[in-house]
Design an enzyme around this catalytic site. Sequence first.
Site, short mmCIF file in Angstrom:
data_model
loop_
_atom_site.label_atom_id
_atom_site.label_comp_id
_atom_site.label_asym_id
_atom_site.label_seq_id
_atom_site.Cartn_x
_atom_site.Cartn_y
_atom_site.Cartn_z
N ASN A 43 0.85 -1.20 0.00
CA ASN A 43 0.00 0.00 0.00
C ASN A 43 0.88 1.25 0.00
OD1 ASN A 43 0.68 -0.87 2.65
ND2 ASN A 43 -0.95 0.35 3.55
N ILE A 44 0.40 2.25 -0.72
CA ILE A 44 1.15 3.51 -0.88
C ILE A 44 0.21 4.66 -0.52
CG2 ILE A 44 2.39 4.99 -2.50
CD1 ILE A 44 3.14 2.42 -4.05
N GLU A 45 0.54 5.37 0.55
CA GLU A 45 -0.34 6.45 1.00
C GLU A 45 0.21 7.81 0.58
OE1 GLU A 45 -0.74 5.66 5.22
OE2 GLU A 45 -2.00 3.91 4.84
N CYS A 54 -4.17 0.80 -2.34
CA CYS A 54 -3.96 -0.45 -1.61
C CYS A 54 -2.85 -1.31 -2.22
CB CYS A 54 -5.24 -1.27 -1.61
SG CYS A 54 -6.57 -0.57 -0.63
N GLU A 56 -3.08 -4.41 -3.06
CA GLU A 56 -3.62 -5.23 -4.17
C GLU A 56 -3.55 -4.46 -5.48
OE1 GLU A 56 -4.93 -4.62 -1.23
OE2 GLU A 56 -6.18 -6.24 -0.49
N CYS A 87 -10.24 -4.66 0.34
CA CYS A 87 -11.35 -3.71 0.44
C CYS A 87 -12.29 -3.88 -0.76
CB CYS A 87 -10.81 -2.28 0.50
SG CYS A 87 -10.30 -1.64 -1.11
N CYS A 90 -10.82 -2.95 -4.18
CA CYS A 90 -9.82 -3.93 -4.65
C CYS A 90 -10.48 -5.24 -5.07
CB CYS A 90 -8.75 -4.17 -3.59
SG CYS A 90 -7.59 -2.79 -3.51
N1 THU Z 1 -5.21 -1.44 2.63
C1 THU Z 1 -4.67 -2.25 1.68
O1 THU Z 1 -3.58 -1.99 1.17
N2 THU Z 1 -5.37 -3.34 1.30
C2 THU Z 1 -6.54 -3.74 1.87
O2 THU Z 1 -7.09 -4.74 1.45
C3 THU Z 1 -7.13 -2.97 2.97
C4 THU Z 1 -6.49 -1.67 3.26
C5 THU Z 1 -4.44 -0.26 3.05
C6 THU Z 1 -4.98 1.08 2.63
C7 THU Z 1 -4.35 1.98 3.64
O3 THU Z 1 -3.04 2.33 3.20
C8 THU Z 1 -4.20 1.14 4.89
O4 THU Z 1 -4.38 -0.22 4.45
C9 THU Z 1 -5.21 1.44 5.98
O5 THU Z 1 -6.50 1.44 5.48
#
Ligand code: THU
Length: 133
Positions: A43-45, A54, A56, A87, A90
Amino acid sequence: MTVLDQLFDAARTAMAKTHSPYSKFPVGAAILTEEGKIFTGANIEVVSFPEGWCAETTALSHYVMGGGGRITDICVTAEKLDECTPCGGCRQRLAEFAPADARVHLTDQRGITKTISMAELLPLGFKTEILSQ
Ligand code: THU
């Protein structure tokens, strides 16, 4: 080491590359194709929160740019949550490329603990031929 052990390891290795300074919730994903290729992502915020994405989704972008292939298995892992499920967004993105019988593996930090199918992950997902005609 089985191929599923390798897939779990790949998801964990990808998770280590997370950029998640805001949630501090690292996630890793790994996609396995029939020909044995593994594509991974974390995941990259982004400081403007809705712009992040996310693990995925990162893995799917590597899958597409790496030439794709028939997806047989997907593994998702999260350091702070056992059996972290993809989520809603995804699920739809994964269903765009993964067949209904692709296996989706959920984990704790020791390995795979639960396996479901794509069809179980996204029942009644949006699908239509009309848009691709
Ligand atoms: N996140 C994912 O990368 N995949 C998921 O299936 C659920 C959530 C990440 C998004 C965000 O960076 C962090 O988890 C918290 O929500």
